[in-house]
Write a protein that holds these residues in place. Structure first.
Motif, PDB file in Angstrom:
ATOM      1  N   SER A 137       0.811  -1.224   0.000  1.00  0.00           N
ATOM      2  CA  SER A 137       0.000   0.000   0.000  1.00  0.00           C
ATOM      3  C   SER A 137       0.841   1.269   0.000  1.00  0.00           C
ATOM      4  CB  SER A 137      -0.966  -0.001   1.184  1.00  0.00           C
ATOM      5  OG  SER A 137      -0.230  -0.080   2.388  1.00  0.00           O
ATOM      6  N   SER A 138       2.147   1.128   0.207  1.00  0.00           N
ATOM      7  CA  SER A 138       3.015   2.300   0.253  1.00  0.00           C
ATOM      8  C   SER A 138       4.367   1.945  -0.369  1.00  0.00           C
ATOM      9  CB  SER A 138       3.152   2.726   1.710  1.00  0.00           C
ATOM     10  OG  SER A 138       4.301   3.430   1.966  1.00  0.00           O
ATOM     11  N   HIS A 139       4.957   2.922  -1.073  1.00  0.00           N
ATOM     12  CA  HIS A 139       6.240   2.703  -1.740  1.00  0.00           C
ATOM     13  C   HIS A 139       6.982   4.028  -1.854  1.00  0.00           C
ATOM     14  CE1 HIS A 139       9.187   0.951  -4.439  1.00  0.00           C
ATOM     15  NE2 HIS A 139       8.951   1.911  -5.317  1.00  0.00           N
ATOM     16  N   TYR A 140       8.299   3.983  -1.699  1.00  0.00           N
ATOM     17  CA  TYR A 140       9.133   5.175  -1.829  1.00  0.00           C
ATOM     18  C   TYR A 140       9.770   5.212  -3.213  1.00  0.00           C
ATOM     19  CZ  TYR A 140       8.590   5.458   3.182  1.00  0.00           C
ATOM     20  OH  TYR A 140       8.050   5.546   4.433  1.00  0.00           O
ATOM     21  N   HIS A 141       9.672   6.374  -3.868  1.00  0.00           N
ATOM     22  CA  HIS A 141      10.238   6.552  -5.213  1.00  0.00           C
ATOM     23  C   HIS A 141      10.570   8.031  -5.409  1.00  0.00           C
ATOM     24  CE1 HIS A 141      10.750   5.904  -9.534  1.00  0.00           C
ATOM     25  NE2 HIS A 141       9.923   6.904  -9.752  1.00  0.00           N
ATOM     26  N   ARG A 142      11.802   8.312  -5.766  1.00  0.00           N
ATOM     27  CA  ARG A 142      12.256   9.676  -6.061  1.00  0.00           C
ATOM     28  C   ARG A 142      11.910  10.693  -4.963  1.00  0.00           C
ATOM     29  NH1 ARG A 142      13.937  10.856 -11.457  1.00  0.00           N
ATOM     30  NH2 ARG A 142      13.668   9.036 -12.775  1.00  0.00           N
ATOM     31  N   ASN A 143      12.212  10.362  -3.761  1.00  0.00           N
ATOM     32  CA  ASN A 143      11.968  11.240  -2.612  1.00  0.00           C
ATOM     33  C   ASN A 143      10.488  11.517  -2.352  1.00  0.00           C
ATOM     34  OD1 ASN A 143      14.699  11.468  -1.945  1.00  0.00           O
ATOM     35  ND2 ASN A 143      14.962  13.077  -3.477  1.00  0.00           N
ATOM     36  N   TYR A 144       9.652  10.587  -2.751  1.00  0.00           N
ATOM     37  CA  TYR A 144       8.220  10.671  -2.471  1.00  0.00           C
ATOM     38  C   TYR A 144       7.764   9.332  -1.938  1.00  0.00           C
ATOM     39  CZ  TYR A 144       7.986  15.028  -5.075  1.00  0.00           C
ATOM     40  OH  TYR A 144       8.170  16.319  -5.488  1.00  0.00           O
ATOM     41  N   GLN A 145       6.742   9.400  -1.085  1.00  0.00           N
ATOM     42  CA  GLN A 145       6.101   8.185  -0.635  1.00  0.00           C
ATOM     43  C   GLN A 145       4.763   8.082  -1.361  1.00  0.00           C
ATOM     44  OE1 GLN A 145       5.304   7.829   3.576  1.00  0.00           O
ATOM     45  NE2 GLN A 145       4.926   5.628   3.400  1.00  0.00           N
ATOM     46  N   PHE A 146       4.558   6.964  -2.050  1.00  0.00           N
ATOM     47  CA  PHE A 146       3.321   6.701  -2.769  1.00  0.00           C
ATOM     48  C   PHE A 146       2.390   5.903  -1.866  1.00  0.00           C
ATOM     49  CE2 PHE A 146       6.108   7.650  -6.139  1.00  0.00           C
ATOM     50  CZ  PHE A 146       5.417   7.747  -7.335  1.00  0.00           C
ATOM     51  N   PHE A 147       1.110   6.211  -1.935  1.00  0.00           N
ATOM     52  CA  PHE A 147       0.079   5.438  -1.257  1.00  0.00           C
ATOM     53  C   PHE A 147      -0.890   4.967  -2.334  1.00  0.00           C
ATOM     54  CE2 PHE A 147       1.715   8.516   1.735  1.00  0.00           C
ATOM     55  CZ  PHE A 147       2.022   7.713   2.827  1.00  0.00           C
ATOM     56  N   PHE A 148      -1.007   3.654  -2.519  1.00  0.00           N
ATOM     57  CA  PHE A 148      -1.834   3.071  -3.568  1.00  0.00           C
ATOM     58  C   PHE A 148      -3.077   2.433  -2.999  1.00  0.00           C
ATOM     59  CE2 PHE A 148       2.598   2.284  -4.969  1.00  0.00           C
ATOM     60  CZ  PHE A 148       2.589   3.008  -6.152  1.00  0.00           C
ATOM     61  N   ASP A 149      -4.147   2.528  -3.753  1.00  0.00           N
ATOM     62  CA  ASP A 149      -5.265   1.608  -3.607  1.00  0.00           C
ATOM     63  C   ASP A 149      -5.859   1.449  -4.999  1.00  0.00           C
ATOM     64  OD1 ASP A 149      -7.313   3.562  -4.065  1.00  0.00           O
ATOM     65  OD2 ASP A 149      -7.352   4.069  -1.946  1.00  0.00           O
ATOM     66  N   GLU A 150      -6.919   0.693  -5.135  1.00  0.00           N
ATOM     67  CA  GLU A 150      -7.453   0.411  -6.467  1.00  0.00           C
ATOM     68  C   GLU A 150      -8.110   1.613  -7.112  1.00  0.00           C
ATOM     69  OE1 GLU A 150      -9.921  -3.029  -6.298  1.00  0.00           O
ATOM     70  OE2 GLU A 150      -8.241  -4.353  -5.854  1.00  0.00           O
TER      71      GLU A 150
END
Length: 162
Positions: A137-150
């Protein structure tokens, strides 16, 4: 402004330099919107550009990755091959950088991201599901934290102390 034609034409030029792409009344003839057969990609010419972008990417993925006839989804390996191609297509046309650009441009829903990236809302939903499956549900990429859901994506900038 809609960039679908530019995006589609760029993809078509890139892909057709490697494998022939034939646009025809495919759906009327076969019931499919895209096929990879005998070293050629076939696309239904009557689809919207956002749909053609998705189908072109997926059929190209079949050219790159899959082996054998996978049209019969009752066969044991067909769904596995189909999902392998779909994941490749997702990462080709809806990368994490693309999702980051969506969020940075205030596109958070799947509809907003689909319009921004010139793909279908269903494809964005599949992309979010794919990245959620891949990273959680969460991932770090390019100094950002992503929060995913559908249904959506949100990001938070990560501040480094130093």
């Amino acid at each position: 402004m809609n960039y679908s034609m530019d995006k589609y034409e760029t993809m078509l030029d890139e892909i057709s330099s490697e494998v022939p792409v034939i646009e025809t009344d495919l759906e009327n003839l076969t019931g499919y919107t895209g096929l990879y057969r005998n070293g050629r990609l076939y696309l239904d010419r009557n689809r919207k550009l956002s749909e053609k972008i998705v189908v072109l990417a997926e059929e190209y993925a079949h050219h790159k990755l899959t082996a054998g006839n996978i049209i019969d989804y009752r066969s044991p390996g067909a769904w596995k091959e189909e999902w392998k191609a779909r994941r490749y297509a997702i990462e080709k046309i809806v990368s994490l950088d693309d999702l980051l650009n969506c969020a940075l441009n205030d596109c958070h829903s799947k509809l907003e991201c689909a319009e921004y990236l010139d793909v279908t809302p269903d494809f964005i939903e599949e992309a979010l599901t794919h990245y959620h499956s891949k990273f959680g549900s969460s991932h770090y990429h390019r100094n950002y934290q992503f929060f995913f859901d559908e249904d959506s994506i949100s990001i938070r900038s990560i501040r480094h102390s130093g």
